[in-house]
Design a protein around this motif. Structure first.
Motif, PDB file in Angstrom:
ATOM      1  N   ILE A  31       7.931 -10.489   7.767  1.00  0.00           N
ATOM      2  CA  ILE A  31       9.205 -10.383   7.051  1.00  0.00           C
ATOM      3  C   ILE A  31       9.538  -8.917   6.792  1.00  0.00           C
ATOM      4  O   ILE A  31      10.670  -8.471   7.032  1.00  0.00           O
ATOM      5  CB  ILE A  31       9.145 -11.179   5.733  1.00  0.00           C
ATOM      6  N   ILE A  32       8.547  -8.145   6.352  1.00  0.00           N
ATOM      7  CA  ILE A  32       8.804  -6.722   6.111  1.00  0.00           C
ATOM      8  C   ILE A  32       9.174  -6.027   7.418  1.00  0.00           C
ATOM      9  O   ILE A  32      10.127  -5.239   7.475  1.00  0.00           O
ATOM     10  CB  ILE A  32       7.573  -6.063   5.458  1.00  0.00           C
ATOM     11  N   ALA A  33       8.444  -6.370   8.484  1.00  0.00           N
ATOM     12  CA  ALA A  33       8.740  -5.747   9.776  1.00  0.00           C
ATOM     13  C   ALA A  33      10.158  -6.062  10.226  1.00  0.00           C
ATOM     14  O   ALA A  33      10.885  -5.184  10.692  1.00  0.00           O
ATOM     15  CB  ALA A  33       7.730  -6.218  10.817  1.00  0.00           C
ATOM     16  N   SER A  34      10.575  -7.335  10.056  1.00  0.00           N
ATOM     17  CA  SER A  34      11.905  -7.684  10.545  1.00  0.00           C
ATOM     18  C   SER A  34      12.992  -7.069   9.665  1.00  0.00           C
ATOM     19  O   SER A  34      14.057  -6.702  10.165  1.00  0.00           O
ATOM     20  CB  SER A  34      12.069  -9.201  10.649  1.00  0.00           C
ATOM     21  N   LEU A  35      12.712  -6.916   8.360  1.00  0.00           N
ATOM     22  CA  LEU A  35      13.675  -6.216   7.500  1.00  0.00           C
ATOM     23  C   LEU A  35      13.851  -4.781   7.974  1.00  0.00           C
ATOM     24  O   LEU A  35      14.970  -4.282   8.112  1.00  0.00           O
ATOM     25  CB  LEU A  35      13.201  -6.214   6.046  1.00  0.00           C
ATOM     26  N   LEU A  36      12.710  -4.112   8.248  1.00  0.00           N
ATOM     27  CA  LEU A  36      12.766  -2.721   8.705  1.00  0.00           C
ATOM     28  C   LEU A  36      13.495  -2.623  10.040  1.00  0.00           C
ATOM     29  O   LEU A  36      14.374  -1.787  10.234  1.00  0.00           O
ATOM     30  CB  LEU A  36      11.343  -2.166   8.843  1.00  0.00           C
ATOM     31  N   GLN A  37      13.147  -3.541  10.944  1.00  0.00           N
ATOM     32  CA  GLN A  37      13.711  -3.481  12.284  1.00  0.00           C
ATOM     33  C   GLN A  37      15.215  -3.747  12.257  1.00  0.00           C
ATOM     34  O   GLN A  37      15.984  -3.034  12.899  1.00  0.00           O
ATOM     35  CB  GLN A  37      12.986  -4.507  13.156  1.00  0.00           C
ATOM     36  N   GLN A  38      15.619  -4.770  11.499  1.00  0.00           N
ATOM     37  CA  GLN A  38      17.046  -5.110  11.468  1.00  0.00           C
ATOM     38  C   GLN A  38      17.872  -4.019  10.806  1.00  0.00           C
ATOM     39  O   GLN A  38      19.017  -3.796  11.156  1.00  0.00           O
ATOM     40  CB  GLN A  38      17.265  -6.425  10.708  1.00  0.00           C
ATOM     41  N   SER A  39      17.274  -3.365   9.803  1.00  0.00           N
ATOM     42  CA  SER A  39      18.091  -2.460   9.001  1.00  0.00           C
ATOM     43  C   SER A  39      17.970  -1.011   9.462  1.00  0.00           C
ATOM     44  O   SER A  39      18.732  -0.157   9.007  1.00  0.00           O
ATOM     45  CB  SER A  39      17.671  -2.543   7.530  1.00  0.00           C
ATOM     46  N   ALA A  40      17.045  -0.729  10.391  1.00  0.00           N
ATOM     47  CA  ALA A  40      16.756   0.660  10.761  1.00  0.00           C
ATOM     48  C   ALA A  40      18.001   1.524  10.986  1.00  0.00           C
ATOM     49  O   ALA A  40      18.103   2.613  10.414  1.00  0.00           O
ATOM     50  CB  ALA A  40      15.841   0.694  11.977  1.00  0.00           C
ATOM     51  N   PRO A  41      18.983   1.062  11.792  1.00  0.00           N
ATOM     52  CA  PRO A  41      20.131   1.940  12.047  1.00  0.00           C
ATOM     53  C   PRO A  41      20.962   2.214  10.789  1.00  0.00           C
ATOM     54  O   PRO A  41      21.695   3.194  10.737  1.00  0.00           O
ATOM     55  CB  PRO A  41      20.964   1.145  13.059  1.00  0.00           C
ATOM     56  N   ALA A  42      20.843   1.349   9.802  1.00  0.00           N
ATOM     57  CA  ALA A  42      21.700   1.494   8.612  1.00  0.00           C
ATOM     58  C   ALA A  42      21.025   2.274   7.493  1.00  0.00           C
ATOM     59  O   ALA A  42      21.648   2.576   6.483  1.00  0.00           O
ATOM     60  CB  ALA A  42      22.105   0.113   8.096  1.00  0.00           C
ATOM     61  N   LEU A  43      19.742   2.578   7.662  1.00  0.00           N
ATOM     62  CA  LEU A  43      19.016   3.216   6.563  1.00  0.00           C
ATOM     63  C   LEU A  43      19.329   4.709   6.474  1.00  0.00           C
ATOM     64  O   LEU A  43      18.692   5.542   7.103  1.00  0.00           O
ATOM     65  CB  LEU A  43      17.501   3.032   6.748  1.00  0.00           C
ATOM     66  N   ASN A  44      20.353   5.044   5.706  1.00  0.00           N
ATOM     67  CA  ASN A  44      20.671   6.451   5.467  1.00  0.00           C
ATOM     68  C   ASN A  44      21.419   6.564   4.147  1.00  0.00           C
ATOM     69  O   ASN A  44      21.650   5.561   3.464  1.00  0.00           O
ATOM     70  CB  ASN A  44      21.499   7.020   6.624  1.00  0.00           C
ATOM     71  N   ALA A  45      21.796   7.779   3.807  1.00  0.00           N
ATOM     72  CA  ALA A  45      22.387   8.027   2.494  1.00  0.00           C
ATOM     73  C   ALA A  45      23.710   7.276   2.303  1.00  0.00           C
ATOM     74  O   ALA A  45      24.133   7.042   1.167  1.00  0.00           O
ATOM     75  CB  ALA A  45      22.604   9.517   2.294  1.00  0.00           C
ATOM     76  N   HIS A  46      24.338   6.909   3.426  1.00  0.00           N
ATOM     77  CA  HIS A  46      25.592   6.163   3.344  1.00  0.00           C
ATOM     78  C   HIS A  46      25.443   4.910   2.474  1.00  0.00           C
ATOM     79  O   HIS A  46      26.364   4.513   1.767  1.00  0.00           O
ATOM     80  CB  HIS A  46      26.019   5.781   4.765  1.00  0.00           C
ATOM     81  N   LEU A  47      24.264   4.275   2.529  1.00  0.00           N
ATOM     82  CA  LEU A  47      24.005   3.063   1.743  1.00  0.00           C
ATOM     83  C   LEU A  47      24.220   3.322   0.257  1.00  0.00           C
ATOM     84  O   LEU A  47      24.684   2.448  -0.474  1.00  0.00           O
ATOM     85  CB  LEU A  47      22.572   2.593   1.963  1.00  0.00           C
ATOM     86  N   LEU A  48      23.840   4.506  -0.191  1.00  0.00           N
ATOM     87  CA  LEU A  48      23.902   4.809  -1.618  1.00  0.00           C
ATOM     88  C   LEU A  48      25.256   5.342  -2.040  1.00  0.00           C
ATOM     89  O   LEU A  48      25.636   5.238  -3.207  1.00  0.00           O
ATOM     90  CB  LEU A  48      22.817   5.831  -1.991  1.00  0.00           C
ATOM     91  N   THR A  49      25.997   5.914  -1.091  1.00  0.00           N
ATOM     92  CA  THR A  49      27.262   6.560  -1.474  1.00  0.00           C
ATOM     93  C   THR A  49      28.468   5.665  -1.245  1.00  0.00           C
ATOM     94  O   THR A  49      29.504   5.865  -1.869  1.00  0.00           O
ATOM     95  CB  THR A  49      27.460   7.866  -0.684  1.00  0.00           C
ATOM     96  N   ALA A  50      28.353   4.674  -0.350  1.00  0.00           N
ATOM     97  CA  ALA A  50      29.502   3.803  -0.080  1.00  0.00           C
ATOM     98  C   ALA A  50      29.288   2.437  -0.713  1.00  0.00           C
ATOM     99  O   ALA A  50      28.162   2.025  -0.971  1.00  0.00           O
ATOM    100  CB  ALA A  50      29.686   3.658   1.427  1.00  0.00           C
ATOM    101  N   THR A  51      30.396   1.740  -0.968  1.00  0.00           N
ATOM    102  CA  THR A  51      30.273   0.383  -1.504  1.00  0.00           C
ATOM    103  C   THR A  51      30.213  -0.614  -0.356  1.00  0.00           C
ATOM    104  O   THR A  51      30.344  -0.237   0.814  1.00  0.00           O
ATOM    105  CB  THR A  51      31.485   0.035  -2.394  1.00  0.00           C
ATOM    106  N   THR A  52      30.048  -1.887  -0.679  1.00  0.00           N
ATOM    107  CA  THR A  52      29.943  -2.908   0.361  1.00  0.00           C
ATOM    108  C   THR A  52      31.233  -3.032   1.170  1.00  0.00           C
ATOM    109  O   THR A  52      31.214  -3.594   2.258  1.00  0.00           O
ATOM    110  CB  THR A  52      29.600  -4.283  -0.258  1.00  0.00           C
ATOM    111  N   ALA A  53      32.343  -2.494   0.639  1.00  0.00           N
ATOM    112  CA  ALA A  53      33.597  -2.543   1.389  1.00  0.00           C
ATOM    113  C   ALA A  53      33.459  -1.748   2.680  1.00  0.00           C
ATOM    114  O   ALA A  53      34.049  -2.116   3.707  1.00  0.00           O
ATOM    115  CB  ALA A  53      34.736  -1.991   0.536  1.00  0.00           C
TER     116      ALA A  53
END
Lengths: 282, 359
Positions: A31-53
């Motif tokens: 489960i941890i591996a698939s979370l990391l794998q699925q989210s890898a391209p999205a893991l950056n500062a944008h997650l913290l600065t932008a909203t879900t919109a």
């Protein structure tokens, strides 16, 4: 011959037990591996600065945090006070009934709590999508846990401390405040932190009580939806595109990290509590 | 079983120290301030019990019209539909008004809830007990605490993350590589026959439920196994028994009732699980799954899945119908929970039983 058979049985049995251990270990790693794998391209500062919109998580992280603060304020004092009563004041009969009550509440499915919260608080009380309704629903879920851990923490205070304080002729409240609560505080804190971990992973009680919004949360208690992390996982995982799955994975990773940190902190504090109790005079 | 008597006897010498009864103050010794504080604390202690009663009362009150409308059809009917919500024509049943064509037969949901949770239990109990035995009896002590972290990890993973994994990774994997092999079993067991679908269905959901309830069963079992007297185990080993025989003759009989209770508690959790099942069940309506891979639905998942559309029913019956589903769910889960706790109270005074998710 016979001993070979017995040794063979021994091997087979423990082989199966190790296989069972693998059934525990493999899914958690997968489960941890698939979370990391699925989210890898999205893991950056944008997650913290932008909203879900715009495919960030800022509002959801803030919303989950706000819900946790709310639970600390509501379930914390009520649960601790209830636990103190059960440990120090309740007669065996009354204690038994109240314990059965909170243990049964702990077994109520979270969707039932969410449904009643929606029907009563959001609809009948006209709170609309409401932060307070969500906090109350989540508090109902973790309250049994806080009560139980408080009770256990007080039970573990050495009986000699209690006896000595009683022998001094102190009033009950003073005994509680000066002799019993201080050694129990690490245990209580540990329970509270783990309760937060349980609450922050919940979804079903929130879906209809607090709704969801792309905007950052405000402190408005009524008529105002709040975004939170678990909803992002739920919604985006069922949407079709890769980008949405990436955000779902990232939200899942953030929430899992929060939960693991909370459980870890709870365990550390709890261990300190045990060590502290061990060096008290018995 | 013969060892059990001796085992318990030995436990008195080597087991945990007996806690002396705690002193209580007589009411007469309480000061006025003591009484005031006690009153406030009592009020707080009443909250969980009052919440429970309030939840049950509200749910039942909300459900009554749907039970009246449906009669026995609620428990025997297979068709669950809110009826035509877009025309003003209405149906009256047993004096209760509902949209035209409304039918609230919950049997498929009851079946789905029981089937998925029982399959999960069938997998989770041996897995949890085996894993705990391996952890406590065979794994080196240094490794034990680091491997135990995985149990807490499983307990900590949120339901939606299980759903996420199930829908995107685990389900497709099963449908592609595992289910086709399982269809070979179809010649012996009919439910394994037929199309395997895309991985959203009964078996996928049951497997995920099994993983989700392993922590609660394992946590209880581990606490119980710690109470097994070490002298009895060492005695068995000294008699030349293998470790398997020691487990079979000493450890497992000593904790058997407790494991039963843990299993019932795990079952209660599987019965009430919502989000993960909702995401991977395939949400079948108005029928039963045709085989073990087929989509299905449960009581809890249906409440979430249909609440949105239920709100558009002007007669309000759709909400009552979902409340009726909630009542059935509540009765089943509370009953299993109570039975589990009654069983374990006899074994150990209830001390080892986790409240929450086995964290």
């Amino acid at each position: 011959m016979r001993s070979t058979l017995r040794r063979g049985r021994d091997l087979v049995f423990w082989g199966l037990c190790l296989l069972a251990l693998a059934i525990v270990i493999v899914p958690s790693l997968a489960i941890i591996a698939s979370l990391l794998q699925q989210s890898a391209p999205a893991l950056n500062a944008h997650l913290l600065t932008a909203t879900t919109a715009s495919n960030g998580l800022q509002n959801a992280i803030l919303g989950s945090g706000l819900l946790m603060v709310g639970i600390l304020v509501v379930a914390g004092p009520v649960g601790i006070a209830g636990g103190i009563y059960l440990a120090e004041f309740a007669s065996p009969t009354r204690g038994g009934i109240l314990r059965l009550g909170y243990e049964t509440l702990a077994g109520v499915p979270s969707i039932v709590i969410g449904f009643v919260g929606y029907i009563v608080l959001d609809q009948e009380f006209h709170w609309g999508f409401s932060l307070l309704a969500a906090i109350l629903a989540l508090s109902a879920i973790v309250l049994p846990y806080v009560v139980k851990t408080t009770e256990v923490a007080l039970m573990q205070v050495p009986a000699t401390l209690r006896d000595a304080a009683i022998a001094l002729g102190l009033p009950r409240v003073t005994i509680l405040r000066r002799a019993l609560l201080p050694p129990a505080i690490p245990g209580i804190a540990s329970g509270l932190v783990v309760a937060l971990a349980i609450a922050v992973g919940e979804t079903a009680p929130l879906l209809y009580t607090v709704g969801f919004t792309d905007q950052n949360p405000t402190l408005t208690l009524f008529q105002h939806p709040i975004g939170y992390l678990t909803y992002v996982v739920y919604l985006n995982a069922t949407l079709p595109t890769q980008l949405e799955h990436e955000v779902a994975g990232a939200a899942g990773l953030v929430i899992l990290a929060m939960i693991l940190v909370l459980i870890g902190v709870g365990r550390l504090v709890g261990r300190r509590a045990v060590r502290y109790a061990a060096q008290l005079p018995t | 079983m013969r060892f059990l008597g001796n085992a318990r006897g030995a436990g008195g010498d080597a087991g945990p120290t007996v806690v002396p009864p705690r002193r209580r103050l007589a009411d007469a010794d309480l000061t006025g301030r003591d009484r005031a504080v006690r009153g406030a604390l009592l009020a707080a202690a009443l909250v969980p019990t009052l919440m429970l009663l309030f939840l049950a009362a509200e749910m039942i009150r909300e459900a009554i019209p749907a039970f009246v409308y449906s009669g026995t059809n609620f428990f025997t009917g297979q068709i669950f539909t809110f009826g035509n919500l877009y025309i003003t024509k209405e149906t009256v049943h047993h004096g209760v008004l509902a949209p035209h064509g409304a039918s609230y037969g919950a049997l498929p949901f009851i079946f789905g809830t029981l089937a998925s949770s029982l399959i999960a239990l069938l997998i989770a109990v041996p897995a949890a007990v085996g894993a705990v035995l391996a952890l406590t009896e065979r794994v080196p002590a240094g490794l034990q605490s680091s491997l135990s972290i995985f149990l807490e990890l499983l307990a900590g993973i949120p339901s939606v993350v299980y759903g996420f994994w199930g829908i995107l990774v685990f389900g497709p994997l099963l449908a592609k590589h595992v289910f086709p092999i399982l269809t070979e079993l179809g010649s012996v067991i009919p439910i394994f026959r037929g199309g395997v679908g895309g991985g959203e269905g009964l078996l996928t959901a049951s497997l995920i439920l099994a993983v989700m309830i392993i922590p609660i069963i394992a946590a209880t079992t581990r606490e119980l196994i710690r109470t097994v007297p070490i002298l009895a185990k060492e005695g068995a080993l000294a008699l030349g028994m293998t470790q398997y025989e020691t487990a079979k003759v000493v450890t497992i009989p000593y904790v058997r009732r407790g494991i039963l209770a843990a299993a019932i508690l795990g079952w209660a959790r599987a019965l009430g699980e919502t989000m993960a099942v909702l995401m991977i069940s395939g949400n079948l309506l108005n029928g039963f799954p045709v085989n073990i891979y087929s989509p299905f639905s449960t009581l809890a998942a249906t409440i979430v899945a249909m609440l949105d559309s239920a709100l558009t029913d002007a007669t309000g019956m759709a909400i009552h119908a979902l409340a009726a589903i909630g009542v059935v769910l509540l009765v089943i889960t509370v009953a299993t929970n109570l039975i589990g706790r009654l069983v374990i109270r006899r074994v150990s005074g209830g001390a080892v039983l986790p409240v929450g998710r086995g964290i």
